[in-house]
Motif scaffolding. Structure first.
Motif, PDB file in Angstrom:
ATOM      1  N   SER A   1       0.830  -1.205   0.000  1.00 47.54           N
ATOM      2  CA  SER A   1       0.000   0.000   0.000  1.00 47.54           C
ATOM      3  C   SER A   1       0.867   1.257   0.000  1.00 47.54           C
ATOM      4  CB  SER A   1      -0.948  -0.003   1.186  1.00 47.54           C
ATOM      5  OG  SER A   1      -0.205  -0.064   2.390  1.00 47.54           O
ATOM      6  N   LEU A   2       1.930   1.256   0.777  1.00 47.02           N
ATOM      7  CA  LEU A   2       2.938   2.320   0.715  1.00 47.02           C
ATOM      8  C   LEU A   2       4.303   1.650   0.766  1.00 47.02           C
ATOM      9  CD1 LEU A   2       1.614   5.160   3.035  1.00 47.02           C
ATOM     10  CD2 LEU A   2       1.941   5.269   0.585  1.00 47.02           C
ATOM     11  N   THR A   3       5.166   2.027  -0.155  1.00 47.76           N
ATOM     12  CA  THR A   3       6.518   1.483  -0.207  1.00 47.76           C
ATOM     13  C   THR A   3       7.489   2.627   0.040  1.00 47.76           C
ATOM     14  OG1 THR A   3       5.829  -0.183  -1.798  1.00 47.76           O
ATOM     15  CG2 THR A   3       8.183   0.261  -1.658  1.00 47.76           C
ATOM     16  N   TYR A   4       8.461   2.374   0.913  1.00 46.07           N
ATOM     17  CA  TYR A   4       9.430   3.404   1.306  1.00 46.07           C
ATOM     18  C   TYR A   4      10.831   2.984   0.872  1.00 46.07           C
ATOM     19  CZ  TYR A   4       5.640   4.825   4.399  1.00 46.07           C
ATOM     20  OH  TYR A   4       4.427   5.223   4.900  1.00 46.07           O
ATOM     21  N   TRP A   5      11.622   3.969   0.406  1.00 45.83           N
ATOM     22  CA  TRP A   5      13.013   3.741   0.058  1.00 45.83           C
ATOM     23  C   TRP A   5      13.869   4.829   0.695  1.00 45.83           C
ATOM     24  CZ3 TRP A   5       9.982   3.473  -4.721  1.00 45.83           C
ATOM     25  CH2 TRP A   5       9.880   2.173  -5.240  1.00 45.83           C
ATOM     26  N   LEU A   6      15.081   4.455   1.086  1.00 44.58           N
ATOM     27  CA  LEU A   6      16.116   5.408   1.485  1.00 44.58           C
ATOM     28  C   LEU A   6      17.262   5.192   0.505  1.00 44.58           C
ATOM     29  CD1 LEU A   6      17.094   7.573   3.492  1.00 44.58           C
ATOM     30  CD2 LEU A   6      18.162   5.729   4.785  1.00 44.58           C
ATOM     31  N   ILE A   7      17.542   6.194  -0.310  1.00 41.86           N
ATOM     32  CA  ILE A   7      18.501   6.072  -1.410  1.00 41.86           C
ATOM     33  C   ILE A   7      19.667   7.017  -1.149  1.00 41.86           C
ATOM     34  CG2 ILE A   7      18.790   6.264  -3.902  1.00 41.86           C
ATOM     35  CD1 ILE A   7      15.645   5.939  -3.991  1.00 41.86           C
ATOM     36  N   ASP A   8      20.889   6.460  -1.209  1.00 39.68           N
ATOM     37  CA  ASP A   8      22.064   7.279  -0.906  1.00 39.68           C
ATOM     38  C   ASP A   8      23.053   7.389  -2.063  1.00 39.68           C
ATOM     39  OD1 ASP A   8      23.076   4.733  -0.917  1.00 39.68           O
ATOM     40  OD2 ASP A   8      24.026   4.863   1.048  1.00 39.68           O
ATOM     41  N   ASN A   9      22.645   6.949  -3.284  1.00 41.50           N
ATOM     42  CA  ASN A   9      23.564   7.063  -4.423  1.00 41.50           C
ATOM     43  C   ASN A   9      22.781   7.304  -5.707  1.00 41.50           C
ATOM     44  OD1 ASN A   9      23.199   4.394  -5.934  1.00 41.50           O
ATOM     45  ND2 ASN A   9      23.511   3.709  -3.813  1.00 41.50           N
ATOM     46  N   PRO A  10      23.403   7.972  -6.673  1.00 41.30           N
ATOM     47  CA  PRO A  10      22.683   8.321  -7.906  1.00 41.30           C
ATOM     48  C   PRO A  10      22.346   7.115  -8.787  1.00 41.30           C
ATOM     49  CG  PRO A  10      24.954   9.096  -8.006  1.00 41.30           C
ATOM     50  CD  PRO A  10      24.740   8.570  -6.627  1.00 41.30           C
ATOM     51  N   ALA A  11      23.143   6.045  -8.751  1.00 38.57           N
ATOM     52  CA  ALA A  11      22.863   4.885  -9.599  1.00 38.57           C
ATOM     53  C   ALA A  11      21.548   4.220  -9.187  1.00 38.57           C
ATOM     54  CB  ALA A  11      24.017   3.888  -9.514  1.00 38.57           C
ATOM     55  N   THR A  12      21.343   4.031  -7.907  1.00 40.63           N
ATOM     56  CA  THR A  12      20.083   3.445  -7.426  1.00 40.63           C
ATOM     57  C   THR A  12      18.919   4.369  -7.718  1.00 40.63           C
ATOM     58  OG1 THR A  12      21.273   2.284  -5.670  1.00 40.63           O
ATOM     59  CG2 THR A  12      18.896   2.525  -5.396  1.00 40.63           C
ATOM     60  N   PHE A  13      19.106   5.652  -7.487  1.00 37.28           N
ATOM     61  CA  PHE A  13      18.057   6.639  -7.748  1.00 37.28           C
ATOM     62  C   PHE A  13      17.632   6.598  -9.215  1.00 37.28           C
ATOM     63  CE2 PHE A  13      16.575  10.925  -8.792  1.00 37.28           C
ATOM     64  CZ  PHE A  13      15.627  11.139  -7.797  1.00 37.28           C
ATOM     65  N   ASP A  14      18.609   6.614 -10.122  1.00 38.28           N
ATOM     66  CA  ASP A  14      18.314   6.630 -11.556  1.00 38.28           C
ATOM     67  C   ASP A  14      17.711   5.312 -12.039  1.00 38.28           C
ATOM     68  OD1 ASP A  14      19.177   9.247 -11.739  1.00 38.28           O
ATOM     69  OD2 ASP A  14      21.225   8.693 -12.336  1.00 38.28           O
ATOM     70  N   SER A  15      17.957   4.213 -11.322  1.00 40.82           N
ATOM     71  CA  SER A  15      17.381   2.933 -11.735  1.00 40.82           C
ATOM     72  C   SER A  15      15.906   2.820 -11.349  1.00 40.82           C
ATOM     73  CB  SER A  15      18.169   1.769 -11.120  1.00 40.82           C
ATOM     74  OG  SER A  15      17.939   1.691  -9.730  1.00 40.82           O
ATOM     75  N   ILE A  16      15.452   3.630 -10.398  1.00 44.30           N
ATOM     76  CA  ILE A  16      14.059   3.568  -9.929  1.00 44.30           C
ATOM     77  C   ILE A  16      13.209   4.691 -10.521  1.00 44.30           C
ATOM     78  CG2 ILE A  16      12.563   3.638  -7.894  1.00 44.30           C
ATOM     79  CD1 ILE A  16      14.946   2.533  -6.283  1.00 44.30           C
ATOM     80  N   PHE A  17      13.789   5.875 -10.678  1.00 47.58           N
ATOM     81  CA  PHE A  17      13.013   7.048 -11.074  1.00 47.58           C
ATOM     82  C   PHE A  17      13.490   7.625 -12.399  1.00 47.58           C
ATOM     83  CE2 PHE A  17      13.306   6.916  -6.425  1.00 47.58           C
ATOM     84  CZ  PHE A  17      11.981   6.629  -6.151  1.00 47.58           C
ATOM     85  N   GLY A  18      12.522   8.088 -13.189  1.00 49.32           N
ATOM     86  CA  GLY A  18      12.812   8.785 -14.427  1.00 49.32           C
ATOM     87  C   GLY A  18      12.441  10.250 -14.272  1.00 49.32           C
ATOM     88  N   MET A  19      13.009  11.088 -15.131  1.00 49.47           N
ATOM     89  CA  MET A  19      12.716  12.523 -15.091  1.00 49.47           C
ATOM     90  C   MET A  19      11.494  12.821 -15.952  1.00 49.47           C
ATOM     91  SD  MET A  19      16.221  14.627 -15.273  1.00 49.47           S
ATOM     92  CE  MET A  19      17.738  13.854 -14.804  1.00 49.47           C
ATOM     93  N   ALA A  20      10.600  13.595 -15.404  1.00 49.28           N
ATOM     94  CA  ALA A  20       9.397  14.023 -16.130  1.00 49.28           C
ATOM     95  C   ALA A  20       9.612  15.451 -16.616  1.00 49.28           C
ATOM     96  CB  ALA A  20       8.187  13.926 -15.223  1.00 49.28           C
TER      97      ALA A  20
END
Length: 179
Positions: free
Chosen positions: A66-85
């Motif tokens: 229902s809610l998923t939480y992430w703590l991201i500390d590096n750009p590679a992981t961030f870029d693998s999950i999120f795209g720019m709109a």
């Protein structure tokens, strides 16, 4: 009666009957520190959270909770999950992973215009821990297309050892930040 004795005696009686000269007590009151009272300063302060806009969850990421939480500390992981709109009119907020970590909250795709909001974020200065509370709201009417609700924000990498994330008042997950 001697006039020299009468005048000082009359003056003394007059001063005594009028209450004497008016005096203001301008002496500062000393504040005492009662060690029997255990008073502690509030160690909680506001956690510096910078919301990030201009991102979406990539299609290859399947959110099932229902809610998923992430703590991201590096750009590679961030870029693998999120795209720019990126559009012509919006600004993409790029986190500085040298000094910041990203907290991300998302939920499964929905047709009901749902928003995830940060209701409070505090830091405990004594334990170096942090708490973040999230709430959701949605429209009552079903829309014609689905969205994947997303909230992104960056917090400082200031040695926070534990970050507790809540859905409302219920503890959802605890992140142990890397030292």
């Amino acid at each position: 009666m001697n006039l020299r004795l009468f005048f000082p005696a009359a003056l003394t009686i007059l001063i005594a009957s009028c209450g004497g000269p008016s005096q203001k007590n301008n002496i500062p009151v000393a504040v005492t520190n009662d060690t029997a009272i255990n008073v502690q300063a509030d160690a909680s302060s506001s956690l510096d959270v910078q919301p990030l806009s201009g991102y979406f969850v990539k299609n290859n990421i399947k959110v099932t909770d229902s809610l998923t939480y992430w703590l991201i500390d590096n750009p590679a992981t961030f870029d693998s999950i999120f795209g720019m709109a990126q559009t012509m009119n919006n600004k993409i907020d790029r986190p500085d992973f040298g000094t910041q970590m990203v907290v991300a909250v998302t939920m499964p795709a929905t047709f009901y215009g749902t928003q995830i909001q940060l209701s409070s974020a505090t830091a405990d200065d004594l334990t170096n821990n942090a708490e973040m509370h999230f709430v959701t709201s949605s429209q009552a009417q079903k829309g014609s297309s689905s969205i994947v609700p997303l909230w992104l924000g960056s917090i400082p990498k200031t040695g926070k050892s534990v970050i507790k994330v809540y859905t409302g008042d219920q503890l959802a997950t605890t992140f142990k930040a890397k030292e």
